[in-house]
Design an enzyme around this catalytic site. Structure first.
Site, short mmCIF file in Angstrom:
data_model
loop_
_atom_site.label_atom_id
_atom_site.label_comp_id
_atom_site.label_asym_id
_atom_site.label_seq_id
_atom_site.Cartn_x
_atom_site.Cartn_y
_atom_site.Cartn_z
N ARG A 257 0.84 -1.20 0.00
CA ARG A 257 0.00 0.00 0.00
C ARG A 257 0.87 1.25 0.00
O ARG A 257 1.91 1.30 0.68
CB ARG A 257 -0.94 0.00 1.20
CG ARG A 257 -1.93 -1.15 1.13
CD ARG A 257 -3.08 -1.04 2.12
NE ARG A 257 -3.77 -2.32 2.19
CZ ARG A 257 -4.64 -2.78 1.28
NH1 ARG A 257 -4.97 -2.02 0.24
NH2 ARG A 257 -5.20 -3.97 1.42
N HIS B 99 7.15 1.04 -10.77
CA HIS B 99 5.98 0.70 -9.96
C HIS B 99 4.73 1.09 -10.72
O HIS B 99 4.64 2.16 -11.31
CB HIS B 99 6.01 1.38 -8.59
CG HIS B 99 6.30 2.85 -8.64
ND1 HIS B 99 7.57 3.35 -8.86
CD2 HIS B 99 5.49 3.93 -8.51
CE1 HIS B 99 7.53 4.67 -8.85
NE2 HIS B 99 6.27 5.06 -8.66
P1 AMP Z 1 5.82 8.15 -8.21
O1 AMP Z 1 5.76 9.61 -7.81
O2 AMP Z 1 4.96 7.79 -9.36
O3 AMP Z 1 7.27 7.73 -8.40
O4 AMP Z 1 5.24 7.32 -7.00
C1 AMP Z 1 5.97 7.02 -5.86
C2 AMP Z 1 4.99 6.64 -4.80
O5 AMP Z 1 5.68 5.96 -3.77
C3 AMP Z 1 4.27 7.81 -4.14
O6 AMP Z 1 2.87 7.67 -4.35
C4 AMP Z 1 4.66 7.70 -2.68
O7 AMP Z 1 3.61 8.06 -1.80
C5 AMP Z 1 5.04 6.24 -2.56
N1 AMP Z 1 5.98 5.91 -1.51
C6 AMP Z 1 7.17 6.50 -1.22
N2 AMP Z 1 7.76 5.87 -0.19
C7 AMP Z 1 6.96 4.84 0.17
C8 AMP Z 1 7.02 3.81 1.16
N3 AMP Z 1 8.05 3.71 2.01
N4 AMP Z 1 6.01 2.92 1.25
C9 AMP Z 1 4.94 3.02 0.40
N5 AMP Z 1 4.83 3.96 -0.56
C10 AMP Z 1 5.82 4.86 -0.68
#
Ligand code: AMP
Length: 111
Positions: A29, A97
């Site tokens: 999540r 991701h």
């Molecule tokens: P993006 O901006 O498309 O690279 O998405 C990165 C996502 O990773 C963002 O939605 C963040 O909220 C999420 N994120 C960053 N660190 C973590 C973490 N430790 N656990 C879960 N999600 C994370």
């Protein structure tokens, strides 16, 4: 990669809220959810983005996991699957991701 936050979640070094894991894919999540369901689906190996994925079987595994998770999360009204790639798309974590988002309606086009 030891300095990659998603690699550390995959390995269990950092605790993630895991919803699925197998030998090639992990899903957990998002810490900053943008919808009632917001799950990130990542390859277990470090790949920067879909632009450098180049592995059809892994690509299929990631997508199949996303669809299965959408089902188990009860997203029968629909969902959005997005992978931000590079700076223009706002990619902030350089480990491929897919964002699986659901549980509310979404606008189009995205911002
Ligand atoms: P993006 O901006 O498309 O690279 O998405 C990165 C996502 O990773 C963002 O939605 C963040 O909220 C999420 N994120 C960053 N660190 C973590 C973490 N430790 N656990 C879960 N999600 C994370």
């Amino acid at each position: 990669m030891t300095d990659c936050i998603f690699c550390r979640i995959v390995s269990g070094e950092i605790k993630g809220d895991l919803v699925y894991q197998d030998e090639s894919v992990t899903a957990f999540r998002d810490v900053n959810p943008q919808a009632p369901v917001h799950v990130l689906i990542v390859p277990n190996t470090h790949i920067a983005s879909i632009a450098t994925l180049g592995d059809a079987e892994l690509s299929q595994r990631l997508l199949a996991a996303a669809v299965r998770i959408a089902e188990t999360e009860g997203l029968s009204h629909g969902f959005r699957l997005v992978t931000n790639t590079g700076p223009d798309a706002g990619q902030s974590v350089p480990h491929l991701h897919w964002h699986l988002l659901g549980g509310r309606p979404f606008g189009w086009p995205p911002g």
